[in-house]
Design a protein around this motif. Sequence first.
Motif, mmCIF file in Angstrom:
data_model
loop_
_atom_site.group_PDB
_atom_site.id
_atom_site.type_symbol
_atom_site.label_atom_id
_atom_site.label_comp_id
_atom_site.label_asym_id
_atom_site.label_seq_id
_atom_site.Cartn_x
_atom_site.Cartn_y
_atom_site.Cartn_z
ATOM 1 N N ARG A 60 0.837 -1.203 0.000
ATOM 2 C CA ARG A 60 0.000 0.000 0.000
ATOM 3 C C ARG A 60 0.875 1.258 0.000
ATOM 4 N NH1 ARG A 60 -2.218 -3.626 3.425
ATOM 5 N NH2 ARG A 60 -4.391 -4.174 3.080
ATOM 6 N N PRO A 61 0.284 2.372 -0.474
ATOM 7 C CA PRO A 61 0.973 3.660 -0.339
ATOM 8 C C PRO A 61 1.201 3.951 1.139
ATOM 9 C CG PRO A 61 -0.903 3.824 -1.831
ATOM 10 C CD PRO A 61 -0.984 2.467 -1.183
ATOM 11 N N PRO A 62 2.231 4.639 1.496
ATOM 12 C CA PRO A 62 3.147 5.371 0.615
ATOM 13 C C PRO A 62 4.322 4.540 0.125
ATOM 14 C CG PRO A 62 3.676 5.887 2.878
ATOM 15 C CD PRO A 62 2.494 4.936 2.919
ATOM 16 N N HIS A 63 4.265 3.222 0.271
ATOM 17 C CA HIS A 63 5.378 2.369 -0.137
ATOM 18 C C HIS A 63 4.971 1.371 -1.221
ATOM 19 C CE1 HIS A 63 8.131 3.953 2.828
ATOM 20 N NE2 HIS A 63 7.149 3.900 3.707
ATOM 21 N N GLY A 64 4.105 1.798 -2.148
ATOM 22 C CA GLY A 64 3.728 0.940 -3.266
ATOM 23 C C GLY A 64 4.963 0.560 -4.070
ATOM 24 N N GLN A 65 4.915 -0.630 -4.656
ATOM 25 C CA GLN A 65 6.074 -1.133 -5.387
ATOM 26 C C GLN A 65 5.740 -1.466 -6.838
ATOM 27 O OE1 GLN A 65 7.001 -4.601 -2.965
ATOM 28 N NE2 GLN A 65 8.812 -3.580 -2.135
ATOM 29 N N ARG A 84 -6.895 -1.186 -8.880
ATOM 30 C CA ARG A 84 -7.024 0.274 -8.790
ATOM 31 C C ARG A 84 -8.509 0.660 -8.764
ATOM 32 N NH1 ARG A 84 -4.228 1.733 -14.079
ATOM 33 N NH2 ARG A 84 -5.461 -0.106 -14.612
ATOM 34 N N GLU A 85 -8.919 1.298 -7.679
ATOM 35 C CA GLU A 85 -10.306 1.723 -7.501
ATOM 36 C C GLU A 85 -10.740 2.588 -8.687
ATOM 37 O OE1 GLU A 85 -13.879 1.571 -5.856
ATOM 38 O OE2 GLU A 85 -12.156 0.700 -4.836
ATOM 39 N N GLY A 86 -11.895 2.273 -9.270
ATOM 40 C CA GLY A 86 -12.441 3.041 -10.387
ATOM 41 C C GLY A 86 -11.937 2.619 -11.750
ATOM 42 N N SER A 87 -11.043 1.653 -11.807
ATOM 43 C CA SER A 87 -10.529 1.191 -13.095
ATOM 44 C C SER A 87 -11.589 0.375 -13.820
ATOM 45 C CB SER A 87 -9.281 0.333 -12.893
ATOM 46 O OG SER A 87 -8.903 -0.282 -14.115
ATOM 47 N N SER A 177 -9.562 -0.740 -1.733
ATOM 48 C CA SER A 177 -8.339 -0.390 -2.454
ATOM 49 C C SER A 177 -7.839 1.011 -2.122
ATOM 50 C CB SER A 177 -8.559 -0.484 -3.964
ATOM 51 O OG SER A 177 -7.369 -0.119 -4.641
ATOM 52 N N PRO A 178 -6.537 1.125 -1.807
ATOM 53 C CA PRO A 178 -5.928 2.436 -1.604
ATOM 54 C C PRO A 178 -5.339 2.999 -2.895
ATOM 55 C CG PRO A 178 -4.372 0.765 -0.964
ATOM 56 C CD PRO A 178 -5.630 0.045 -1.415
ATOM 57 N N PHE A 179 -5.516 2.280 -4.011
ATOM 58 C CA PHE A 179 -4.922 2.668 -5.287
ATOM 59 C C PHE A 179 -5.965 3.333 -6.175
ATOM 60 C CE2 PHE A 179 -2.757 -1.227 -3.874
ATOM 61 C CZ PHE A 179 -1.484 -0.715 -3.697
#
Length: 190
Positions: A60-65, A84-87, A177-179
């Motif tokens: 998860r952010p802030p350390h997404g890879q 990814r939320e909304g994709s 999802s945090p993305f």
Amino acid sequence: MSNNPVRLIYPKRHGDARGWFTEVYSVPVFEALGITCTFVQDNHSLSAPAYTLRGLHFQRPPHGQDKLVRCVRGRIFDVAVDIREGSPTYGKWVGAELSADNGHQLFVPVGFAHGFVTLEDDCEVSYKCSDIYTPECDGGIRWNDAQIKIDWAMPAGTIPELSGKDAVQPLLADFDSPFAYDGRPLEPLA
């Protein structure tokens, strides 16, 4: 968040009677492919039994890879799932066989869960990451989620070797999802 696409990379091999040479990563080559992240950590795994399944993982952010994955011994089926939320392609997946013989690599950007299954014994996988491992940001989705329907390229009835953690990851329906969607839908691998 990265705006890089999921990409299957085909590094060129230059061979002669001694064997072959390949360049597996070059900033200018990857920038020309639209991959602009900076890698800061390399990981390497050995999976002894065939049909060992690792995934589906993300940070998860802030350390997404962002990850650049290759199989350096044996064969794997490697998968990226859009989380990814909304994709418009949320919950959809792409996958490819990566092997020591074919030398292919899969680039998996931030916002995608990643996993692989070994297709033979003693597989080694090496991958680059764009951020360091951060346990408090570690996350996952269940490997056999019926909503995602991944075809893991295993013989019918095969029960994969799993870690305790991977056996109980949450389902996509229970995942918040945090993305955020970046405007680039998941496309088939070329």
